[in-house]
Design a protein around this motif. Structure first.
Motif, PDB file in Angstrom:
ATOM      1  N   ARG A 109      12.278   2.846  -1.540  1.00  0.00           N
ATOM      2  CA  ARG A 109      12.120   1.808  -2.164  1.00  0.00           C
ATOM      3  C   ARG A 109      12.621   0.632  -2.650  1.00  0.00           C
ATOM      4  O   ARG A 109      12.264  -0.062  -2.153  1.00  0.00           O
ATOM      5  N   SER A 110      14.167   0.632  -2.246  1.00  0.00           N
ATOM      6  CA  SER A 110      14.638  -0.713  -1.756  1.00  0.00           C
ATOM      7  C   SER A 110      14.431  -0.942  -0.528  1.00  0.00           C
ATOM      8  O   SER A 110      14.256  -2.340  -0.955  1.00  0.00           O
ATOM      9  N   GLU A 111      14.609  -0.480  -0.016  1.00  0.00           N
ATOM     10  CA  GLU A 111      13.794  -0.761   1.335  1.00  0.00           C
ATOM     11  C   GLU A 111      12.676  -1.786   1.573  1.00  0.00           C
ATOM     12  O   GLU A 111      12.093  -2.296   1.876  1.00  0.00           O
ATOM     13  N   ARG A 112      11.677  -0.684   0.264  1.00  0.00           N
ATOM     14  CA  ARG A 112      10.341  -1.547   0.920  1.00  0.00           C
ATOM     15  C   ARG A 112      10.252  -2.788  -0.219  1.00  0.00           C
ATOM     16  O   ARG A 112       9.916  -3.296   0.479  1.00  0.00           O
ATOM     17  N   ASP A 113      11.307  -2.769  -0.844  1.00  0.00           N
ATOM     18  CA  ASP A 113      11.360  -3.892  -2.168  1.00  0.00           C
ATOM     19  C   ASP A 113      11.702  -4.726  -1.823  1.00  0.00           C
ATOM     20  O   ASP A 113      11.295  -6.341  -1.610  1.00  0.00           O
ATOM     21  N   ALA A 114      12.940  -4.726  -0.746  1.00  0.00           N
ATOM     22  CA  ALA A 114      13.192  -6.049   0.118  1.00  0.00           C
ATOM     23  C   ALA A 114      11.919  -6.564   1.328  1.00  0.00           C
ATOM     24  O   ALA A 114      12.438  -8.029   1.299  1.00  0.00           O
ATOM     25  N   PHE A 115      11.790  -5.908   2.341  1.00  0.00           N
ATOM     26  CA  PHE A 115      10.962  -6.301   3.073  1.00  0.00           C
ATOM     27  C   PHE A 115       9.453  -6.391   2.523  1.00  0.00           C
ATOM     28  O   PHE A 115       8.923  -7.730   2.527  1.00  0.00           O
ATOM     29  N   ALA A 116       9.278  -6.215   0.975  1.00  0.00           N
ATOM     30  CA  ALA A 116       7.838  -6.956   0.524  1.00  0.00           C
ATOM     31  C   ALA A 116       8.246  -8.091  -0.123  1.00  0.00           C
ATOM     32  O   ALA A 116       7.470  -9.387  -0.059  1.00  0.00           O
TER      33      ALA A 116
ATOM     34  N   ARG B  73       0.358  -1.604  -0.191  1.00  0.00           N
ATOM     35  CA  ARG B  73      -0.128   0.029   0.069  1.00  0.00           C
ATOM     36  C   ARG B  73       1.081   1.042  -0.492  1.00  0.00           C
ATOM     37  O   ARG B  73       0.149   2.400  -0.200  1.00  0.00           O
ATOM     38  N   GLU B  74       2.268   1.527   0.636  1.00  0.00           N
ATOM     39  CA  GLU B  74       3.410   2.293   0.683  1.00  0.00           C
ATOM     40  C   GLU B  74       3.231   2.581  -0.829  1.00  0.00           C
ATOM     41  O   GLU B  74       3.530   4.110  -0.648  1.00  0.00           O
ATOM     42  N   GLY B  75       3.210   1.869  -1.797  1.00  0.00           N
ATOM     43  CA  GLY B  75       3.753   2.489  -3.600  1.00  0.00           C
ATOM     44  C   GLY B  75       5.060   2.699  -3.081  1.00  0.00           C
ATOM     45  O   GLY B  75       6.272   3.183  -2.245  1.00  0.00           O
ATOM     46  N   PRO B  76       5.290   3.279  -4.461  1.00  0.00           N
ATOM     47  CA  PRO B  76       7.237   3.617  -4.745  1.00  0.00           C
ATOM     48  C   PRO B  76       6.932   4.998  -4.138  1.00  0.00           C
ATOM     49  O   PRO B  76       6.555   5.977  -5.029  1.00  0.00           O
ATOM     50  N   SER B  77       7.626   5.440  -3.517  1.00  0.00           N
ATOM     51  CA  SER B  77       7.734   6.660  -2.635  1.00  0.00           C
ATOM     52  C   SER B  77       8.961   7.103  -2.099  1.00  0.00           C
ATOM     53  O   SER B  77       9.398   5.462  -1.999  1.00  0.00           O
ATOM     54  N   GLY B  78       9.812   7.964  -2.288  1.00  0.00           N
ATOM     55  CA  GLY B  78      10.867   8.611  -0.792  1.00  0.00           C
ATOM     56  C   GLY B  78      12.255   8.005  -2.349  1.00  0.00           C
ATOM     57  O   GLY B  78      12.010   7.842  -3.175  1.00  0.00           O
ATOM     58  N   SER B  79      12.923   8.351  -1.677  1.00  0.00           N
ATOM     59  CA  SER B  79      14.770   7.649  -1.883  1.00  0.00           C
ATOM     60  C   SER B  79      14.206   6.606  -2.713  1.00  0.00           C
ATOM     61  O   SER B  79      13.834   5.638  -2.112  1.00  0.00           O
ATOM     62  N   PRO B  80      15.487   6.902  -3.125  1.00  0.00           N
ATOM     63  CA  PRO B  80      15.892   5.519  -3.549  1.00  0.00           C
ATOM     64  C   PRO B  80      16.110   4.336  -3.183  1.00  0.00           C
ATOM     65  O   PRO B  80      15.877   3.304  -2.613  1.00  0.00           O
TER      66      PRO B  80
END
Length: 166
Positions: free
Chosen positions: A52-59, A42-49
């Motif tokens: 986004r990288s941390e979000r993708d890793a958690f996903a 739900r957070e979507g791609p936002s913020g610094s690279p």
């Protein structure tokens, strides 16, 4: 060691009760991982690279966890060890702990499960009984016991011990 199991039917009921508990915990863990994955998505791609990288890793981590928990649905619990000190250790396809981090199910690959495969009547180690649980979906359909130390069993139930129950 005293066993609360009096007869074959009661033994199946005891094991079914424990298997139900383990599956309930599996369902909790799976729901929690799915909830965290949904929140990350739900957070979507936002913020610094880096964000986004941390979000993708958690996903990816939560996706892998959900997949791993889904993969063990069938035959989650398949064994039990009764130990000389009175403890019982259930063995299964993955390790599961309760909310207080106490082991509920021991991963078959863990050193703590080694006795399930290595104990014999000649060299039982700390194992008095090895129980094989056969399940169909989430239902215990049969048990088979390997008594490794007959003297450690309760004398009142020693000769009534269910060697095989279906």
């Amino acid at each position: 060691m005293t066993s609360p199991e009096v007869g074959p039917r009661n033994a199946l009921e005891v094991e079914q009760s424990y298997v139900d508990l383990v599956y309930a915990r599996l369902d909790e863990l799976r729901a929690g991982a799915r909830k965290r994955l949904a929140k990350i998505r739900r957070e979507g791609p936002s913020g610094s690279p880096q964000n986004r990288s941390e979000r993708d890793a958690f996903a990816t981590m939560y996706e892998d966890r959900v997949a791993a928990l889904d993969a063990v649905e069938d035959r989650l619990v398949f064994g039990r060890l009764d130990l000389r000190d009175g403890d019982r250790r259930y063995v299964g396809r993955i390790g599961i702990s309760d909310a207080e981090h106490s082991p509920v199910l021991t991963d078959w690959r863990a050193p703590a499960a080694r006795a399930f495969y290595q104990a014999t009547a000649h060299a039982p180690g700390d194992v008095t009984l090895r129980r094989h649980l056969q399940t169909r979906h989430r239902q215990v359909v049969a048990i088979e016991d390997d008594v490794l130390d007959l003297d450690a069993l309760d004398p009142d139930t020693r000769w009534n011990w269910p060697a095989r129950v279906r």
